[in-house]
Design a protein around this motif. Structure first.
Motif, mmCIF file in Angstrom:
data_model
loop_
_atom_site.group_PDB
_atom_site.id
_atom_site.type_symbol
_atom_site.label_atom_id
_atom_site.label_comp_id
_atom_site.label_asym_id
_atom_site.label_seq_id
_atom_site.Cartn_x
_atom_site.Cartn_y
_atom_site.Cartn_z
ATOM 1 N N GLN A 163 0.818 -1.204 0.000
ATOM 2 C CA GLN A 163 0.000 0.000 0.000
ATOM 3 C C GLN A 163 0.857 1.261 0.000
ATOM 4 O OE1 GLN A 163 -3.337 0.083 2.704
ATOM 5 N NE2 GLN A 163 -3.630 -2.129 2.584
ATOM 6 N N GLY A 164 0.451 2.180 -0.860
ATOM 7 C CA GLY A 164 1.091 3.487 -0.918
ATOM 8 C C GLY A 164 2.328 3.573 -1.778
ATOM 9 N N ARG A 165 2.780 2.458 -2.391
ATOM 10 C CA ARG A 165 4.037 2.483 -3.163
ATOM 11 C C ARG A 165 3.833 2.928 -4.609
ATOM 12 N NH1 ARG A 165 8.375 -0.523 -1.259
ATOM 13 N NH2 ARG A 165 9.600 0.859 -2.612
ATOM 14 N N PHE A 166 2.600 2.841 -5.114
ATOM 15 C CA PHE A 166 2.364 3.056 -6.551
ATOM 16 C C PHE A 166 1.799 4.455 -6.776
ATOM 17 C CE2 PHE A 166 1.888 -1.405 -5.422
ATOM 18 C CZ PHE A 166 2.868 -1.980 -6.213
ATOM 19 N N VAL A 167 2.687 5.434 -6.759
ATOM 20 C CA VAL A 167 2.261 6.836 -6.765
ATOM 21 C C VAL A 167 1.845 7.314 -8.148
ATOM 22 C CG1 VAL A 167 3.705 7.358 -4.776
ATOM 23 C CG2 VAL A 167 4.626 7.673 -7.083
ATOM 24 N N MET A 168 2.240 6.571 -9.173
ATOM 25 C CA MET A 168 1.846 6.906 -10.552
ATOM 26 C C MET A 168 1.318 5.654 -11.236
ATOM 27 S SD MET A 168 4.870 9.491 -11.884
ATOM 28 C CE MET A 168 6.235 8.371 -11.491
ATOM 29 N N TRP A 169 0.425 5.877 -12.193
ATOM 30 C CA TRP A 169 -0.106 4.791 -13.017
ATOM 31 C C TRP A 169 0.064 5.122 -14.496
ATOM 32 C CZ3 TRP A 169 -5.778 3.988 -10.910
ATOM 33 C CH2 TRP A 169 -5.736 3.441 -9.619
ATOM 34 N N HIS A 170 0.299 4.085 -15.295
ATOM 35 C CA HIS A 170 0.060 4.155 -16.736
ATOM 36 C C HIS A 170 -1.290 3.499 -16.995
ATOM 37 C CE1 HIS A 170 4.196 4.903 -18.811
ATOM 38 N NE2 HIS A 170 3.822 5.894 -18.015
ATOM 39 N N VAL A 171 -2.179 4.260 -17.588
ATOM 40 C CA VAL A 171 -3.537 3.799 -17.853
ATOM 41 C C VAL A 171 -3.657 3.559 -19.351
ATOM 42 C CG1 VAL A 171 -5.988 4.356 -17.671
ATOM 43 C CG2 VAL A 171 -4.410 5.102 -15.881
ATOM 44 N N LYS A 172 -3.607 2.309 -19.751
ATOM 45 C CA LYS A 172 -3.794 1.961 -21.158
ATOM 46 C C LYS A 172 -4.563 0.650 -21.212
ATOM 47 C CE LYS A 172 0.951 0.142 -21.498
ATOM 48 N NZ LYS A 172 2.288 0.467 -21.999
ATOM 49 N N ASP A 173 -5.389 0.522 -22.225
ATOM 50 C CA ASP A 173 -6.325 -0.599 -22.265
ATOM 51 C C ASP A 173 -5.836 -1.694 -23.204
ATOM 52 O OD1 ASP A 173 -8.596 -1.954 -21.459
ATOM 53 O OD2 ASP A 173 -9.926 -0.250 -21.795
ATOM 54 N N MET A 174 -6.425 -2.869 -23.037
ATOM 55 C CA MET A 174 -6.028 -4.070 -23.771
ATOM 56 C C MET A 174 -7.068 -4.414 -24.821
ATOM 57 S SD MET A 174 -5.241 -7.849 -22.130
ATOM 58 C CE MET A 174 -3.823 -7.237 -21.189
ATOM 59 N N ASN A 175 -6.622 -4.535 -26.061
ATOM 60 C CA ASN A 175 -7.516 -4.900 -27.149
ATOM 61 C C ASN A 175 -8.179 -6.251 -26.853
ATOM 62 O OD1 ASN A 175 -8.165 -6.271 -29.848
ATOM 63 N ND2 ASN A 175 -7.680 -4.204 -30.526
ATOM 64 N N LYS A 176 -9.483 -6.306 -26.996
ATOM 65 C CA LYS A 176 -10.224 -7.512 -26.630
ATOM 66 C C LYS A 176 -9.887 -8.689 -27.534
ATOM 67 C CE LYS A 176 -14.158 -4.982 -24.684
ATOM 68 N NZ LYS A 176 -15.601 -4.650 -24.823
ATOM 69 N N GLN A 177 -9.631 -8.429 -28.807
ATOM 70 C CA GLN A 177 -9.340 -9.508 -29.749
ATOM 71 C C GLN A 177 -7.854 -9.860 -29.801
ATOM 72 O OE1 GLN A 177 -11.642 -6.928 -30.717
ATOM 73 N NE2 GLN A 177 -13.159 -8.409 -29.998
ATOM 74 N N ALA A 178 -7.007 -8.880 -29.495
ATOM 75 C CA ALA A 178 -5.556 -9.090 -29.581
ATOM 76 C C ALA A 178 -4.904 -8.469 -28.347
ATOM 77 C CB ALA A 178 -5.004 -8.460 -30.862
ATOM 78 N N PRO A 179 -4.738 -9.236 -27.274
ATOM 79 C CA PRO A 179 -4.236 -8.689 -26.010
ATOM 80 C C PRO A 179 -2.865 -8.029 -26.108
ATOM 81 C CG PRO A 179 -5.166 -10.870 -25.676
ATOM 82 C CD PRO A 179 -5.094 -10.661 -27.154
ATOM 83 N N GLU A 180 -2.104 -8.364 -27.138
ATOM 84 C CA GLU A 180 -0.784 -7.751 -27.290
ATOM 85 C C GLU A 180 -0.869 -6.313 -27.801
ATOM 86 O OE1 GLU A 180 -1.677 -9.700 -31.280
ATOM 87 O OE2 GLU A 180 -2.051 -10.097 -29.140
ATOM 88 N N LEU A 181 -2.075 -5.882 -28.169
ATOM 89 C CA LEU A 181 -2.276 -4.536 -28.674
ATOM 90 C C LEU A 181 -3.044 -3.687 -27.670
ATOM 91 C CD1 LEU A 181 -3.303 -5.318 -32.375
ATOM 92 C CD2 LEU A 181 -1.021 -4.742 -31.490
#
Length: 320
Positions: free
Chosen positions: A246-264
């Motif tokens: 708790q409390g260690r993750f002061v920043m996030w990268h918010v990016k989503d995962m393609n439903k058909q191709a998780p690598e995208l």
């Protein structure tokens, strides 16, 4: 750079709310008081487990400028202006080099571009590859100088080259080097953070390299930037990490995962990651800053439309 790998080499959870059944009423006043007291204690515990929304903590929505890497080097001022027009308040840099600056702009000149567009840059990704090999802090000091000139708070380690992380003991050495660099940052009024991919979650017996980094770095010096896409891609639930550290993750990268191709990647809110669930537990993380990032766009998608769509979803749904 044309792809993230070449650049970098150079350089879940259930909501914890508790549903309470109505107290069984009895004619005994003492029993009623006992039930009320117990229910109050349970509610207090539930409140600790179910923090309020991130809305009160996160005022700005940032973007990792790597998202715009195909356009940015050709027209730094134009791209930065359009990022601001898309509704972003904060940018996270990448690709700084002491000899060429930020896309051929000096730190001072780049700061002027940001100021002209009412933008801040609270974090930058800097190449730590050589430092992780030889421990020479000279380059770290150069990054600190640049970060201070731009107005950044965090100097962020974006990647670990494969040759420096071949075994578990390597992560212990890296953690020590991060502590040293973080002390330099603190002495200069800045902070050090580490950004993950998925390789850190490779198992070594009953632990992982990421666990070693979390355990062996000084919590008072080293913070973490949780790339939520890569956490999910590694098969983990982000909020499980938040609970454990708790409390260690002061920043996030918010990016989503393609439903058909998780690598995208795809626009935030259009993919398979349940961001509403994650944001409901944001306070466990200690998150202060979030950066939308997208490593690829669909062929027919205009990049500026894409980043606006992601920003609007974050603003109007996740932080509403």
């Amino acid at each position: 750079m044309n792809n993230r790998r070449s650049f970098l080499q150079r350089l879940g959870l259930l909501t914890a709310g508790v549903a309470f059944a109505p107290s069984l009423l009895t004619s005994c006043e003492a029993a009623g008081r006992k039930t009320e007291t117990a229910a109050g204690a349970t509610a207090e515990a539930a409140g600790a487990e179910n923090p309020t929304s991130a809305k009160a903590e996160i005022k700005d929505i940032g973007i990792q400028l790597y998202t715009m890497r195909q356009l940015l080097p050709k027209d730094v001022k134009g791209v930065i202006a359009r990022v601001a027009q898309a509704g972003y308040n904060d940018v996270e840099t990448y690709g700084y080099a002491p000899d060429s600056g930020y896309w051929k702009l000096s730190p001072k000149a780049f700061r002027e571009v940001l100021d002209a567009n009412n933008l801040t840059s609270s974090s930058g990704h800097y190449e730590f590859g050589q430092y992780m090999k030889d421990g020479n802090t000279d380059v770290v000091k150069r990054y600190i100088e640049a970060g201070k000139a731009v107005g950044q708070t965090y100097i962020t380690v974006p990647w670990l080259d494969a040759e420096v992380r071949t075994k578990l003991d390597d992560y212990k050495r890296i953690a020590n080097l991060m502590n040293v660099a973080a002390q330099l940052c603190q002495d200069a009024g800045l902070k050090l953070a580490y950004h993950n991919h998925d390789f850190e979650f490779q198992k070594y017996g009953n632990t992982t390299g990421y666990e070693v980094l979390l355990q062996e770095t000084d919590p008072g010096l080293v913070s973490f930037e949780a790339d939520l896409y890569w956490v999910v891609r590694a098969g983990l639930k982000p909020v499980d990490l938040f609970r454990q550290h708790q409390g260690r993750f002061v920043m996030w990268h918010v990016k989503d995962m393609n439903k058909q191709a998780p690598e995208l990647n795809t626009e935030v809110g259009s993919g398979s990651i349940n961001y509403q669930e994650i944001f409901r537990q944001a306070k466990l993380s200690g998150v202060e800053r979030i950066f939308v990032e997208q490593e690829n766009f669909a062929a027919a998608m205009d990049p500026y439309k894409s980043i606006r769509q992601s920003r609007d979803y974050v603003k109007n749904t996740l932080l509403a």
